[in-house]
Each structure stands twice: as C-alpha cells, then as structure tokens.
Design a protein around this motif. Structure first.
Motif, PDB file in Angstrom:
ATOM      1  N   ALA A  10       0.813  -1.222   0.000  1.00 26.70           N
ATOM      2  CA  ALA A  10       0.000   0.000   0.000  1.00 26.70           C
ATOM      3  C   ALA A  10       0.844   1.268   0.000  1.00 26.70           C
ATOM      4  O   ALA A  10       0.309   2.367  -0.064  1.00 26.70           O
ATOM      5  CB  ALA A  10      -0.936   0.008   1.203  1.00 26.70           C
ATOM      6  N   CYS A  11       2.171   1.119   0.045  1.00 31.07           N
ATOM      7  CA  CYS A  11       3.046   2.306  -0.034  1.00 31.07           C
ATOM      8  C   CYS A  11       3.223   2.791  -1.468  1.00 31.07           C
ATOM      9  O   CYS A  11       3.754   3.888  -1.695  1.00 31.07           O
ATOM     10  CB  CYS A  11       4.401   2.032   0.615  1.00 31.07           C
ATOM     11  SG  CYS A  11       5.480   0.958  -0.337  1.00 31.07           S
ATOM     12  N   ILE A  85       7.035  -0.643   8.618  1.00 31.88           N
ATOM     13  CA  ILE A  85       6.253   0.595   8.588  1.00 31.88           C
ATOM     14  C   ILE A  85       4.932   0.268   7.899  1.00 31.88           C
ATOM     15  O   ILE A  85       4.886   0.038   6.695  1.00 31.88           O
ATOM     16  CB  ILE A  85       7.019   1.712   7.844  1.00 31.88           C
ATOM     17  CG1 ILE A  85       8.431   1.850   8.427  1.00 31.88           C
ATOM     18  CG2 ILE A  85       6.271   3.036   7.945  1.00 31.88           C
ATOM     19  CD1 ILE A  85       9.348   2.741   7.595  1.00 31.88           C
ATOM     20  N   ALA A  86       3.857   0.267   8.685  1.00 31.59           N
ATOM     21  CA  ALA A  86       2.584  -0.293   8.220  1.00 31.59           C
ATOM     22  C   ALA A  86       1.633   0.744   7.649  1.00 31.59           C
ATOM     23  O   ALA A  86       1.589   1.893   8.087  1.00 31.59           O
ATOM     24  CB  ALA A  86       1.902  -1.024   9.370  1.00 31.59           C
ATOM     25  N   PHE A  87       0.850   0.319   6.689  1.00 32.11           N
ATOM     26  CA  PHE A  87      -0.313   1.029   6.157  1.00 32.11           C
ATOM     27  C   PHE A  87      -1.221   1.405   7.336  1.00 32.11           C
ATOM     28  O   PHE A  87      -1.355   0.654   8.300  1.00 32.11           O
ATOM     29  CB  PHE A  87      -1.018   0.058   5.198  1.00 32.11           C
ATOM     30  CG  PHE A  87      -2.213   0.576   4.457  1.00 32.11           C
ATOM     31  CD1 PHE A  87      -2.431   1.920   4.240  1.00 32.11           C
ATOM     32  CD2 PHE A  87      -3.142  -0.330   3.943  1.00 32.11           C
ATOM     33  CE1 PHE A  87      -3.543   2.365   3.540  1.00 32.11           C
ATOM     34  CE2 PHE A  87      -4.251   0.094   3.234  1.00 32.11           C
ATOM     35  CZ  PHE A  87      -4.458   1.453   3.041  1.00 32.11           C
ATOM     36  N   SER A  88      -1.837   2.568   7.283  1.00 34.98           N
ATOM     37  CA  SER A  88      -2.656   3.081   8.376  1.00 34.98           C
ATOM     38  C   SER A  88      -3.614   2.031   8.951  1.00 34.98           C
ATOM     39  O   SER A  88      -4.361   1.385   8.218  1.00 34.98           O
ATOM     40  CB  SER A  88      -3.475   4.288   7.915  1.00 34.98           C
ATOM     41  OG  SER A  88      -4.395   4.683   8.918  1.00 34.98           O
ATOM     42  N   SER A  89      -3.602   1.895  10.274  1.00 34.77           N
ATOM     43  CA  SER A  89      -4.494   0.944  10.945  1.00 34.77           C
ATOM     44  C   SER A  89      -5.956   1.351  10.826  1.00 34.77           C
ATOM     45  O   SER A  89      -6.859   0.545  11.062  1.00 34.77           O
ATOM     46  CB  SER A  89      -4.125   0.843  12.429  1.00 34.77           C
ATOM     47  OG  SER A  89      -4.309   2.094  13.074  1.00 34.77           O
ATOM     48  N   GLU A  90      -6.215   2.615  10.458  1.00 31.74           N
ATOM     49  CA  GLU A  90      -7.589   3.087  10.279  1.00 31.74           C
ATOM     50  C   GLU A  90      -8.162   2.685   8.921  1.00 31.74           C
ATOM     51  O   GLU A  90      -9.360   2.815   8.683  1.00 31.74           O
ATOM     52  CB  GLU A  90      -7.650   4.617  10.422  1.00 31.74           C
ATOM     53  CG  GLU A  90      -7.254   5.131  11.789  1.00 31.74           C
ATOM     54  CD  GLU A  90      -8.286   4.830  12.859  1.00 31.74           C
ATOM     55  OE1 GLU A  90      -9.417   4.439  12.505  1.00 31.74           O
ATOM     56  OE2 GLU A  90      -7.960   4.965  14.052  1.00 31.74           O
ATOM     57  N   LEU A  91      -7.291   2.213   8.027  1.00 34.82           N
ATOM     58  CA  LEU A  91      -7.721   1.871   6.673  1.00 34.82           C
ATOM     59  C   LEU A  91      -7.561   0.390   6.342  1.00 34.82           C
ATOM     60  O   LEU A  91      -8.035  -0.081   5.320  1.00 34.82           O
ATOM     61  CB  LEU A  91      -6.936   2.708   5.648  1.00 34.82           C
ATOM     62  CG  LEU A  91      -7.081   4.229   5.784  1.00 34.82           C
ATOM     63  CD1 LEU A  91      -6.131   4.942   4.830  1.00 34.82           C
ATOM     64  CD2 LEU A  91      -8.513   4.669   5.529  1.00 34.82           C
ATOM     65  N   GLY A 127       4.823   5.678   1.193  1.00 36.65           N
ATOM     66  CA  GLY A 127       6.024   5.413   0.414  1.00 36.65           C
ATOM     67  C   GLY A 127       7.173   6.357   0.737  1.00 36.65           C
ATOM     68  O   GLY A 127       8.328   5.941   0.855  1.00 36.65           O
ATOM     69  N   LEU A 128       6.867   7.639   0.907  1.00 36.41           N
ATOM     70  CA  LEU A 128       7.911   8.617   1.221  1.00 36.41           C
ATOM     71  C   LEU A 128       8.500   8.367   2.604  1.00 36.41           C
ATOM     72  O   LEU A 128       9.714   8.528   2.815  1.00 36.41           O
ATOM     73  CB  LEU A 128       7.349  10.038   1.151  1.00 36.41           C
ATOM     74  CG  LEU A 128       6.912  10.551  -0.224  1.00 36.41           C
ATOM     75  CD1 LEU A 128       6.459  12.004  -0.123  1.00 36.41           C
ATOM     76  CD2 LEU A 128       8.032  10.426  -1.247  1.00 36.41           C
TER      77      LEU A 128
END
Length: 285
Positions: A10-11, A85-91, A127-128
């Motif tokens: 998802a980055c 470094i994970a994709f937002s836990s809200e999504l 990604g950044l």
C-alpha cells in the motif's frame, strides 16, 4: 548491523526503490473475477482501473498473519533488526495482524530487534516515509533512533487528494448514493485529506482545474521547506494530470523536478478510489 525496512504494497513505490534501497515488501491481496492476486506482484494497477471502468468492483484484503510470521521469524532467527512501517491501521487490518505476530515472535525470541510503526499513512505518503527510513538505515544510526525519527516523519506527512468519480467512493461505502449522483451531475470533485490515519473530507470543488489550484493553495498553507524535501504525487491512471500538478508545484515553490516522485496509485488503494484519483504528499509545518 544494518537495519532492514519492511513495507507493505500500500506504499505504492515502484519495484526499483525496493531493489535500490534493499526494502522488503509484503503484498496485500486484490480480488478480481473470482481470483486472488498479490498486489504489485501478480497484477498491475492498470488492470484494476480498466476493470473498474467496465463496471467491475474489485475487493481487497489485508496481509495475513502467516505472511508476517514467515518474515518476522526469519529475521529473528538471523538476529537481524527489522522495522515494519505499516499502512494506516484506520484503513486496513494489516497493522493489527503484524502486531499479533510480533507478540508471538518476541515470546520465542525475546532479544529480537523487531518493531512495527502504525504510519497512519497511505499510498505514496507511506512510500515517502518508507523511502526516508531506508535511506537513514544505510547511515550510522541506532535502531531506536531510526524508530523515533520514522515515527516523527510519519506524523508530519500530509495527504491531499481528490477522486475523479464519486461513484467509486460510493461503491466502497465512503459517500452516499445521492452524493455520488449529485456530484457526477454537477462535476463536483471532493478534496480530502488524512487525519489520524482516517480519510476526512476537506471541501467540495466544482471542476478539475479548480481542484489543482486548491491543492496548491493547501500545500502553500501547510507545507514546510518544500524546495528541500521529496514530494510525492500518485494518480489513478492519469499521468498527464499528475504531471500538470507537478509543473504547478515546480513553478510555485521552486521545487526541482527530480525532487518530485510520481507513481500510479497501486491496485489495493486504487480498488477503492478508482481511476482519475490524484493525490499529493509532502511534509507539513
């Protein structure tokens, strides 16, 4: 010992970044035509966008516990430090899946240098953050320092984006059917941002040209030292508009073209935002 950065798909980074900076990647899953595909490995975003234009509704699912168990175990056994470094836990539930495995791994390997950051970021905003962490990991920096700085970077990442067609957000349950219908008739483009890891509407704008202008205005208000940072633009199969936004940024803020990364929104996020999505990422004040 060098620190490895793990990111999920998802980055929305291109493969050459993974190779150049030795970034590990764990794919999320896209479901299309009753088949499962590993995001950025088995399927391209273009395939997803073309399917959506034809009226199909792709589905997505998080990375699995077993995927994390395999990666985390291999690094713990080898006594190599790993920062995910994970994709937002809200999504997505991907972060929670990783945390479950982390607890198990640390019971078996108490000394494991394994840490997970809930970035509260998405797409190229994530990604950044990943890219900067990978660059820092090459330097003489401790694991704790890397974690602290990456957490700070994630907290400063702005996401300003719009979608071309509200119908896709309606299909994903983001807006009502009435809002999608009225938006389509009036050519209304929603401007959204990410706050606390959630998608939050900022305002509704009529017409594409006005959206780009407004994105630049928000960037001017929120951005910090823009000419000296890497800026991200991601798009839902609409490179010309992404390049137009890039040119506006270069002209307005004296940003060099090589400091702007343009990528296509990946299959997982694109399955919800749809073709024509345009997103802007930068560090705020």
């Amino acid at each position: 010992m060098s620190i490895t950065i793990l990111a999920d798909s998802a980055c929305d980074l291109s493969e050459h970044y993974y190779n150049e900076y030795n970034i590990e990647m764990i794919p999320l899953t896209v479901h299309l035509n009753e088949k499962d595909y590993r995001d950025s490995i088995d399927i391209s975003p273009k395939t997803i966008y073309d399917a959506m234009r034809e009226g199909q509704t792709p589905k997505t699912s998080q990375a699995s516990v077993n995927q994390f168990k395999e990666i985390f175990t291999s690094y713990a056994k080898a006594e190599k430090p790993l920062l995910y470094i994970a994709f937002s836990s809200e999504l997505s539930g991907t972060y929670q899946a990783a945390k479950i495995v982390e607890q198990e791994i640390k019971e078996d390997y108490p000394e494991a240098q394994l840490h997970i950051i809930d970035s509260k970021c998405a797409s190229l905003g994530l990604g950044l953050v990943v890219l900067e962490a990978a660059k820092m990991a090459r330097q003489n920096i401790s694991f704790d320092e890397l974690i602290a700085q990456t957490d700070k970077n994630a907290g400063r990442m702005e996401h300003i984006f719009t979608v071309d067609n509200l119908e896709y957000l309606y299909r994903g349950g983001r807006v009502s059917k009435t809002a999608a219908l009225v938006g389509g008739l009036l050519n209304i483009k929603p401007l959204l941002h990410v706050e606390g890891g959630k998608l939050i509407p900022l305002e509704k704008i009529r017409g594409t040209k006005k959206v780009l202008k407004r994105m630049i205005e928000v960037m001017d208000k929120r951005g910090n030292n823009l000419e000296n940072q890497i800026i991200g633009i991601s798009h839902g199969d609409d490179l010309p508009r992404a390049q137009e936004l890039s040119k506006l940024i270069q002209d307005k803020f004296s940003v060099k073209g090589e400091n702007i990364i343009i990528e296509m929104v990946g299959s997982v996020i694109g399955a919800h935002s749809g073709p024509g999505t345009l997103a802007l990422f930068f560090c705020n004040k």
